[in-house]
Design a protein around this motif. Structure first.
Motif, PDB file in Angstrom:
ATOM      1  N   GLN A   1       0.810  -1.254  -0.038  1.00  0.00           N
ATOM      2  CA  GLN A   1      -0.102  -0.067   0.043  1.00  0.00           C
ATOM      3  C   GLN A   1       0.807   1.259  -0.002  1.00  0.00           C
ATOM      4  O   GLN A   1       0.611   2.253  -1.024  1.00  0.00           O
ATOM      5  N   LYS A   2       1.827   1.263   0.876  1.00  0.00           N
ATOM      6  CA  LYS A   2       2.816   2.326   0.972  1.00  0.00           C
ATOM      7  C   LYS A   2       3.470   2.782  -0.212  1.00  0.00           C
ATOM      8  O   LYS A   2       3.612   3.966  -0.766  1.00  0.00           O
ATOM      9  N   ALA A   3       3.910   1.718  -0.962  1.00  0.00           N
ATOM     10  CA  ALA A   3       4.646   1.566  -2.189  1.00  0.00           C
ATOM     11  C   ALA A   3       3.847   2.251  -3.347  1.00  0.00           C
ATOM     12  O   ALA A   3       4.400   3.079  -4.089  1.00  0.00           O
TER      13      ALA A   3
ATOM     14  N   GLU B   1      -6.201   6.582  -4.804  1.00  0.00           N
ATOM     15  CA  GLU B   1      -6.427   5.847  -3.836  1.00  0.00           C
ATOM     16  C   GLU B   1      -5.975   4.471  -4.306  1.00  0.00           C
ATOM     17  O   GLU B   1      -5.982   3.953  -5.306  1.00  0.00           O
ATOM     18  N   VAL B   2      -5.780   3.968  -2.946  1.00  0.00           N
ATOM     19  CA  VAL B   2      -5.404   2.510  -3.115  1.00  0.00           C
ATOM     20  C   VAL B   2      -5.782   1.491  -2.023  1.00  0.00           C
ATOM     21  O   VAL B   2      -6.285   2.013  -0.985  1.00  0.00           O
ATOM     22  N   LYS B   3      -6.450   0.399  -2.464  1.00  0.00           N
ATOM     23  CA  LYS B   3      -7.025  -0.662  -1.667  1.00  0.00           C
ATOM     24  C   LYS B   3      -6.178  -2.018  -1.905  1.00  0.00           C
ATOM     25  O   LYS B   3      -6.080  -2.350  -2.856  1.00  0.00           O
ATOM     26  N   VAL B   4      -5.678  -2.529  -0.629  1.00  0.00           N
ATOM     27  CA  VAL B   4      -5.020  -3.715  -1.016  1.00  0.00           C
ATOM     28  C   VAL B   4      -6.027  -4.722  -0.299  1.00  0.00           C
ATOM     29  O   VAL B   4      -6.336  -4.634   0.780  1.00  0.00           O
ATOM     30  N   LEU B   5      -6.340  -5.789  -1.136  1.00  0.00           N
ATOM     31  CA  LEU B   5      -7.268  -6.805  -0.501  1.00  0.00           C
ATOM     32  C   LEU B   5      -6.486  -8.141  -0.120  1.00  0.00           C
ATOM     33  O   LEU B   5      -6.294  -8.881  -1.071  1.00  0.00           O
ATOM     34  N   PHE B   6      -6.150  -8.017   1.040  1.00  0.00           N
ATOM     35  CA  PHE B   6      -5.449  -9.368   1.402  1.00  0.00           C
ATOM     36  C   PHE B   6      -5.752 -10.643   1.166  1.00  0.00           C
ATOM     37  O   PHE B   6      -5.229 -11.546   0.440  1.00  0.00           O
TER      38      PHE B   6
END
Length: 78
Positions: free
Chosen positions: A24-26, A35-40
């Protein structure tokens, strides 16, 4: 109005919540990313990007440099 793209990257190798935070940070650090969403659980990263500010190749390169494998990319114009 600024043209936006929603880029969805399916990836493998994300094994823990700290992986999610690192990705997410990168991705958030790239120009034009709003906008960033990381869906683990799904193994996906969704990013809204201003058209022509950051390319798909830029995003996938950032992810692979962190040690993850990009399996599939989808781009949707918004």
């Amino acid at each position: 109005m600024v043209a936006m793209e929603e880029i969805t990257v399916s990836l493998s190798g994300m094994t823990c919540p700290s992986c999610m935070t690192k990705i997410q940070k990168a991705v958030e650090g790239r120009p034009g990313v709003s906008e960033v969403k990381v869906l683990f659980n799904a193994g996906k990263v969704k990013a809204h990007v201003e058209d022509h500010m950051t390319s798909v190749q830029d995003l996938t390169s950032v992810i692979t440099q962190l040690g993850y494998t990009v399996d599939k990319v989808r781009v949707k114009e918004s």
